[in-house]
Design a protein around this motif. Sequence first.
Motif, PDB file in Angstrom:
ATOM      1  N   ARG A  26      -1.434  -8.804 -11.548  1.00 26.93           N
ATOM      2  CA  ARG A  26      -0.484  -8.595 -12.636  1.00 26.93           C
ATOM      3  C   ARG A  26      -0.004  -9.911 -13.238  1.00 26.93           C
ATOM      4  NH1 ARG A  26       3.409  -5.640 -10.152  1.00 26.93           N
ATOM      5  NH2 ARG A  26       4.989  -7.281 -10.187  1.00 26.93           N
ATOM      6  N   GLU A  27       0.295 -10.861 -12.360  1.00 23.31           N
ATOM      7  CA  GLU A  27       0.708 -12.176 -12.865  1.00 23.31           C
ATOM      8  C   GLU A  27       0.431 -13.227 -11.809  1.00 23.31           C
ATOM      9  OE1 GLU A  27       4.789 -11.657 -13.903  1.00 23.31           O
ATOM     10  OE2 GLU A  27       5.413 -11.203 -11.870  1.00 23.31           O
ATOM     11  N   ALA A  28       0.559 -14.468 -12.192  1.00 26.68           N
ATOM     12  CA  ALA A  28       0.292 -15.556 -11.251  1.00 26.68           C
ATOM     13  C   ALA A  28       1.336 -15.516 -10.133  1.00 26.68           C
ATOM     14  CB  ALA A  28       0.348 -16.882 -11.990  1.00 26.68           C
ATOM     15  N   GLU A  53      -3.398   0.089 -12.494  1.00 25.34           N
ATOM     16  CA  GLU A  53      -4.207   1.113 -11.819  1.00 25.34           C
ATOM     17  C   GLU A  53      -4.175   0.911 -10.300  1.00 25.34           C
ATOM     18  OE1 GLU A  53      -8.030   2.077 -13.437  1.00 25.34           O
ATOM     19  OE2 GLU A  53      -7.214   2.423 -15.458  1.00 25.34           O
ATOM     20  N   LEU A  54      -4.206  -0.360  -9.874  1.00 27.20           N
ATOM     21  CA  LEU A  54      -4.130  -0.636  -8.426  1.00 27.20           C
ATOM     22  C   LEU A  54      -2.759  -0.227  -7.887  1.00 27.20           C
ATOM     23  CD1 LEU A  54      -5.811  -4.181  -8.313  1.00 27.20           C
ATOM     24  CD2 LEU A  54      -6.780  -2.042  -7.406  1.00 27.20           C
ATOM     25  N   GLU A  55      -1.732  -0.535  -8.653  1.00 29.21           N
ATOM     26  CA  GLU A  55      -0.382  -0.189  -8.193  1.00 29.21           C
ATOM     27  C   GLU A  55      -0.239   1.328  -8.069  1.00 29.21           C
ATOM     28  OE1 GLU A  55       2.910  -1.974 -10.320  1.00 29.21           O
ATOM     29  OE2 GLU A  55       4.283  -0.435  -9.538  1.00 29.21           O
ATOM     30  N   TYR A  57      -3.210  -2.227  -1.801  1.00 22.90           N
ATOM     31  CA  TYR A  57      -3.260  -1.978  -3.245  1.00 22.90           C
ATOM     32  C   TYR A  57      -2.119  -2.700  -3.953  1.00 22.90           C
ATOM     33  CZ  TYR A  57      -6.892   1.673  -3.296  1.00 22.90           C
ATOM     34  OH  TYR A  57      -8.080   2.347  -3.233  1.00 22.90           O
ATOM     35  N   LEU A  58      -0.942  -2.610  -3.344  1.00 27.21           N
ATOM     36  CA  LEU A  58       0.232  -3.194  -4.016  1.00 27.21           C
ATOM     37  C   LEU A  58       0.148  -4.719  -4.062  1.00 27.21           C
ATOM     38  CD1 LEU A  58       3.044  -0.824  -2.674  1.00 27.21           C
ATOM     39  CD2 LEU A  58       1.845  -0.755  -4.878  1.00 27.21           C
ATOM     40  N   VAL A  59      -0.391  -5.291  -2.987  1.00 24.88           N
ATOM     41  CA  VAL A  59      -0.539  -6.755  -2.980  1.00 24.88           C
ATOM     42  C   VAL A  59      -1.551  -7.185  -4.045  1.00 24.88           C
ATOM     43  CG1 VAL A  59      -1.358  -8.725  -1.651  1.00 24.88           C
ATOM     44  CG2 VAL A  59       0.121  -7.025  -0.573  1.00 24.88           C
TER      45      VAL A  59
END
Lengths: 205, 815
Positions: free
Chosen positions: A31-33, A141-143, A23-25
């Motif tokens: 979130r950003e490039a 939400e994933l984080e 999830y964190l990856v």
Amino acid sequence: MIQTTATRPSITAGNLPSRAASYLVFARLMREAPSTDLLKFITGQEVLEASETEKVAVQYARLFLVPGDEAVRPYESVYCDALTIDTSTACSPYFPSSSHKISLNGYLGGPSSTAVREVYRQAGLDLAPASHELPDHLAIELEFMGRLLERRQTEQGKMFFHDHLARWVYDCLHQIKQKTDSGFYQSLTEKLEQFLLSEQALFST
Amino acid sequence: MQLDRRQFLKLTGLAGAGLLGAGALTPAKARLGKGAGQGPFAEGAWLASCCNMCGGQTGIMCQVVDGRLVRIKPNVHNPNGFSNISEDFFANAATEGAVMCPKGNAGIMALYDPDRLKTPLRRTTPEKGIGVDPGWKAISWEEAYGEIVSRLKALRESGEAHKLLWFSEDHSFTHVQADFCKLYGTPNYNMHSNLCDVGRKASFKILMGDERPLIDAINARYMLIFGWNPLSATKWAHLPRIVTRGIEQGAKLVVVDPHLSYTASKAHEWIPIRPGTDGALALALAHVILRDGLYDTAFVNEWVTGFEPFKDYVKDKTPQWAGEITTVPAERIEKLAREFAGTKPALVDVWSGTHHSNGVYAGWAIGALAAITGNIEKPGTLVMPEAKGGKHIEVEADETAKNTLKQPRLDGGKDRWPYFHKSGVYTEIINRLGDGNTPYQPKMAMVVFQNLLMSVMGTKNVEKALKTLEFIVVVDTMMSETAEFADIVLPGTTYLERYDLNTHWVTWPVVGLRQPVVQPLFGQPAESEFVCELGRRMGLKEANGNDLFRLGRMSGQNIEDKSRWYEEWLSKELKEGEPKMTLEELKNLPGATWVSTKGTRYHKHLDVIPPEKMADSIVEGGLVFSKKKDGSKDKPLGMVRADGTAVRGFLTPSGKVELYAAKHEGKKNAEGEPLKLLPEYEPRQWQPSAEYPLYLINWKEASQTHSRTQNNAFLAELKVTDGLRINTKTAASLGIRSGDWIWVESPHGRIKMRAELTEGIHPEVVGTQHGWGHWAMGRTAKGRGAHTGFLAPTQADPISGQALNKEICVRLSKA
């Protein structure tokens, strides 16, 4: 090349740290490039031209940051909420005198954004001041899912997954796949979709 | 490039390692109370503010539930949105309630627009041009500030600060931007007004020494409106109410316009006129009024100067003469003149109908009708507003800045334009950049909420001009067409996320507060804070060493928090200005609006100059001036009447309303031609020809503001008039049917539009609502309608610098 079919869920219910990390990856990548180092790692390339990182950054911006034919807005509010306008007080040639309300879909900052922020706060988390992002962004939400699973709060995770993420994420990922020409974001989206489907399967048991 | 599956899986095991960086979530400081997920109109806080969907600044109330804006309603405590006359406001606002226009209602859509810019962006494609993908990538605020400031510093340190061009809105956070430019050292600070109404400003300044008289419609018994659509192009939301209320109370409304505007459709009479000939019609009306002795002798005798030469001039401006020029039948002109002069009180006004090369003189001629009938400064006529609000506190530039401030403005400034307005002359800047005919080549532009490519006519010229600049920064909430030419784009804030003071366009002193009702969506700084940060990083100081961008103007202490710093800035402006209160005190007033109890005052030209002012004044040739510290003559205060009393009069060189401008003697316009001493009619420069036989005009409606709001889906759904309106007879002669795609062509370019057939437009004229034809901006705006800027030259009126947005001729053919 990623095999997109016949992939069985490889992350088991018992492997919570690994699921949380996934999830964190994914959160980081949505979130950003990616930075050059991160990009090297995830693509398995030891040498990477700076222009490659820039290319992915441009692809990210085209998808998520600027309007255009490839633009997707990865927010729950955009997919789930309607914005209501009360036109009863408008002095306009265009409105009849009777009060009425107009709803439009696809806007930022809807009730979903407040609702997820409330869930984060109930879990003792909040948006970092430097994050510059709305609470119902896909990455956040994933984080949040990752943070819950890190703490082994699987029940809360299951609830959030069903109440929020699963309501809209597949539509959003489908749109990304349809719109982007970027191989990187095509394959990232494929992987995220597979991962979330496997999560859904786990949460449904 | 693809993700490597094995590596990816490995990475998930390493998520805690440094490669991912910090997440977006952090331990919470506080928990939200209950209330999340309630219906959209649940209770919550109601915050008073001012709209800024256009420059009208209508009062609004914003309902915020759990940090989300859910509804905007009119603010009944703010006259702007109810009436421009105090008697009406004090008596009726509480019971009748105020109004907003549809754009005000749609403000929530602007705030939560999914196409909003959210992070600083840098272009990766060096090439610039219409249709060129800038190849944006996100950069941090730190990187953005770093690059912008290093470029600004390099210019200033090499003595080239004047090579920075700054463009901004004309009614939002202008003081802080102007002060930045002054302390930085560029004379090239420009604002929107010269695209809007500086032509009208010049007309009325010549006539009566006041740039912006307002109509007292509610008390009028006759309204003669030239080229203005106040019932729909609602710059102020109270306009439809006061005009229709005036009608309810017996006023007759007559609208002169080539297009059957919404206002014309509600008028007692619509007079279609050939574009650019309003001046001729006004002169013929004056001819009849003077010929038949229908003028106000008492007012003319005491308060009008130049009556005789004006009377001589209009002697041969007969209705027959004007009939041929304007296409308005002579007998109709006769009747109109008698109606207008025979009904009291009557008002006459003109706005953007003067965007043509005879515009300033036409506006003056139209104003002259008010003068000869005595319809000035009385209830129901043209009234000079007492717009007193926050005070712009003067700052003094240091020596470095003074050196470059001495450089000429790129547009030539007041040396070139006799009625130069501080907003500059955009068209001249664009032309000088494009043709290289400049005293120096500017290097950098800061563009704050200005979409030059869509708002300055002659789009290809604007493109060429922008390409000559080394570095462009655009601050905007949307990816405008101009933003696509930027090197760095910064996400701006909507009016719902920032402060401002609004000295309202009503006739008596009122200040409305605009305040952030929600926090900026993406944590971006308000524009005032962005400018403040630039000032800090530049280390800009006033001549006396004051650290303007750090010093709290109320506390005298350095303030790190830029939002608090700006709050003190506004407090000081309010304290030193008319309301004499702090920002906090203004916030706590009902509707966050300060309303002077003095109310609307008429006959202000009869105001007696107080003895203490007279004691410290200079009287010269019947005029009264204030004194400078060194005892020399300063600003005009008024004039001495025949009975010896000193009164305000009109702030013209004669102290009176001027039909003859002696001050124009020996003066030249920007094209080197002598200024006219009388409001003469001259045919506009670009006339239809066999090749381009039709006039093309454009107009505004309540559904959109300029080229700024077209991405608003709510407004787009309301009404889309993005086609080309053509008179049915004209269309028939060309074989064009309603709905046909047609080419609209001028010597400058061609655009494709959908034909809309109507009886409601002059047969020699085609027209469209301005603002459509976006090729960037967002999903709703893009691809709707066409932009007429491609068909026009880039040209200003040579007197005021007003952009000539409506001087175009075209031909049509089926596409």
